[in-house]
Design an enzyme around this catalytic site. Structure first.
Site, short mmCIF file in Angstrom:
data_model
loop_
_atom_site.label_atom_id
_atom_site.label_comp_id
_atom_site.label_asym_id
_atom_site.label_seq_id
_atom_site.Cartn_x
_atom_site.Cartn_y
_atom_site.Cartn_z
CB SER A 251 -0.98 -0.06 1.27
OG SER A 251 -0.21 0.31 2.42
CE LYS A 252 -1.85 6.72 -2.86
NZ LYS A 252 -3.33 6.35 -2.67
NE ARG A 253 -0.96 2.39 5.66
CZ ARG A 253 -1.78 1.34 5.73
NH1 ARG A 253 -1.44 0.36 6.79
NH2 ARG A 253 -2.65 0.81 5.26
CG ASP A 254 4.14 -1.07 2.05
OD1 ASP A 254 4.95 -1.49 2.94
OD2 ASP A 254 2.98 -1.64 1.68
#
Ligand code: GLU
Length: 482
Positions: A251-254
């Site tokens: 996800s964007k968090r990665d």
């Protein structure tokens, strides 16, 4: 029947790695079967869809080489088709108006929660009498349209990746909304996602729906819609999700998830597409890891796609990218590197052959295009920064004499050739009575400030062509004797 597949992104964000990988599998499948790859933009969510995202999706697919044969088709241009389907389903008794207010639905969910039941619509308006409907209408309520889902129905399909998949009707959250409530006009509003997809896939004669496994529950619902619309059900194939190192959906968090991010990080489209193919698929000869889209298409089939999630591996992506960089023709790579040098503010007004020689020298050290900034910084620096180990070497006994003799040698030649350079190293080794290694290390430390780096002679020649070797050797001498 010839194969027809599609990629159907929603333009609510830039082209995402997950969507791009789904596009890869669809493209490969279409090309393996000489089929047709359709692009459909699912832009019915007016609040979140943006034109710039559509452009980003199109340019990202093109950049990756995932060209489509038909489309792009836009769902917003097909709304009347969905309305017709809603009407058909209403007319045939597969759907009905539901007048529940948001408050009533909230209350229903609260009660379900309190009773420990799974939340879902309890089908309470499925059997309203004409009088009850009239009463709701009289209150000014606008209905949504719901499609009937029988709880005891078991939906089973042969998935081309996951084999037999089955869903219980009772796990689909009750009768599903297929059209919003009308805002201005009489009967009902815009059709919703699952219905629009089915209407389009029927209309566009899609034979294989290849998409991420996060759509499995939608597939169960969509199969019921195909049946109600009396249409042939396509083959479904649910590809594994792309996971991060912790095994959760990437996800964007990665850090990065859009194809643009990968481009900016210095990955080549052909390497990225090669890597994405390997996220869930292997070549029949599993030792073959570097291949073009066309080579993969010749071998691609859905039965070799894994069911398990595919972990995203940055080292592997770097390695694949490096393989492309290391084998790319020098003139082509030079063209790709020029914007990076420019962006770093490096002065690149040298002639083209100097740039190509620099490219050839540094190519083997590159994993990403962006690496070139660091790997070539020494050629564009005004001043050499000496590492501690380089400084230690330079301060060893005898090194100043070695450098002085090189300076004298360099000053007496116009443009250095490879032969000159080697002859000079040999001469200094002999006259200073030191090991050749010391001469080489002293030279490298003086020219680059480091003890390690690419081929020393080539580095020296390139610096010599800039006139930078003399100044650097001289400055080193001043520094160590001062
Ligand atoms: N629009 C959906 C999405 O972006 C894809 C729908 C489909 O492939 O059926 O996830």
């Amino acid at each position: 029947m010839s194969v027809r597949v599609r990629i159907a992104p929603s333009p609510t964000g830039n082209l995402h790695i997950g969507t791009a990988r789904t596009a890869v599998f669809n493209w490969l499948y279409a090309h393996h079967h000489q089929g047709t790859f359709v692009l459909r933009i699912e832009d019915t969510d007016a609040a979140r869809s943006r034109l710039e995202y559509t452009e980003n999706i199109k340019s990202g697919l093109k950049w990756l080489g995932l060209t489509w044969d038909e489309g792009p088709f836009f769902q917003t241009q097909r709304l009347d088709k969905y309305q017709q389907a809603v009407q058909t389903l209403l007319d045939q008794g597969f759907a009905y108006p539901c007048y529940c207010t948001p408050e009533e639905l909230d209350e229903m969910r609260e009660t379900q929660k309190a009773q420990g039941k799974a939340p879902g619509y309890d089908n309470r308006h499925r059997h309203l009498t004409p009088e009850e409907k009239q009463a709701f209408e009289a209150q000014g309520r606008k209905p949504v349209i719901r499609f009937k889902i029988d709880s005891d129905r078991q939906i089973i399909w042969q998935d081309a990746i996951r084999d037999s998949v089955s869903w219980q009707g009772s796990d689909l959250g009750g009768d599903m909304v297929i059209a919003r409530a009308a805002e201005n006009y009489e009967h009902y509003g815009q059709a919703l996602y699952n219905l629009a997809v089915v209407v389009d896939d029927i209309d566009m004669q899609i034979t294989h729906v290849i998409r991420g496994e996060d759509h499995i529950a939608n597939t169960a619902k969509q199969i019921l819609l195909y049946e109600a619309l009396d249409a042939e059900i396509p083959i479904f194939a649910h590809s594994p999700l792309i996971l991060n190192q912790e095994g959760r959906k990437l996800s964007k968090r990665d850090g990065v998830t859009s194809i643009d991010d990968f481009r900016k990080m210095g990955f080549l489209p052909q390497a990225l597409v090669n890597y994405m193919t390997l996220l869930g698929w292997t070549f029949p000869d599993s030792t073959k890891e570097i291949f073009t889209l066309e080579e993969a298409a010749a071998e691609f089939d859905l039965d070799r796609v894994n069911k398990a999630g595919a972990k995203f591996d940055w080292d592997k992506l770097d390695w694949i990218n490096s393989q492309y960089l290391h084998t790319m023709p020098v003139d082509q790579l030079t063209d790709l590197l020029i914007p990076y040098w420019q962006e770093a503010g490096y002065k690149i007004d040298q002639d083209r052959s100097w740039l190509e020689n620099l490219t050839a020298l540094t190519a083997p050290t590159l994993n990403r295009l962006t690496d070139v900034i660091k790997e070539t910084s020494i050629f564009f620096a005004d001043k050499v920064e000496y590492s501690d180990e380089a400084m230690n070497l330079l301060q060893q006994a005898g090194v100043a004499e070695v450098i002085s003799e090189i300076v004298a040698g360099v000053n007496s030649t116009e443009a250095l050739t490879e032969e000159d350079a080697q002859a000079l190293i040999k001469q200094v080794t002999k006259s200073q009575k030191v090991k050749k290694g010391l001469v080489m290390r002293s030279l490298r430390a003086s020219l680059t400030g480091e003890l390690h780096g690419p081929d020393l002679t080539q580095t020296w020649l390139l610096l010599n062509q800039l006139g930078a070797d003399k100044t650097r050797l001289q400055e080193t001498l001043t520094k160590i004797s001062g």
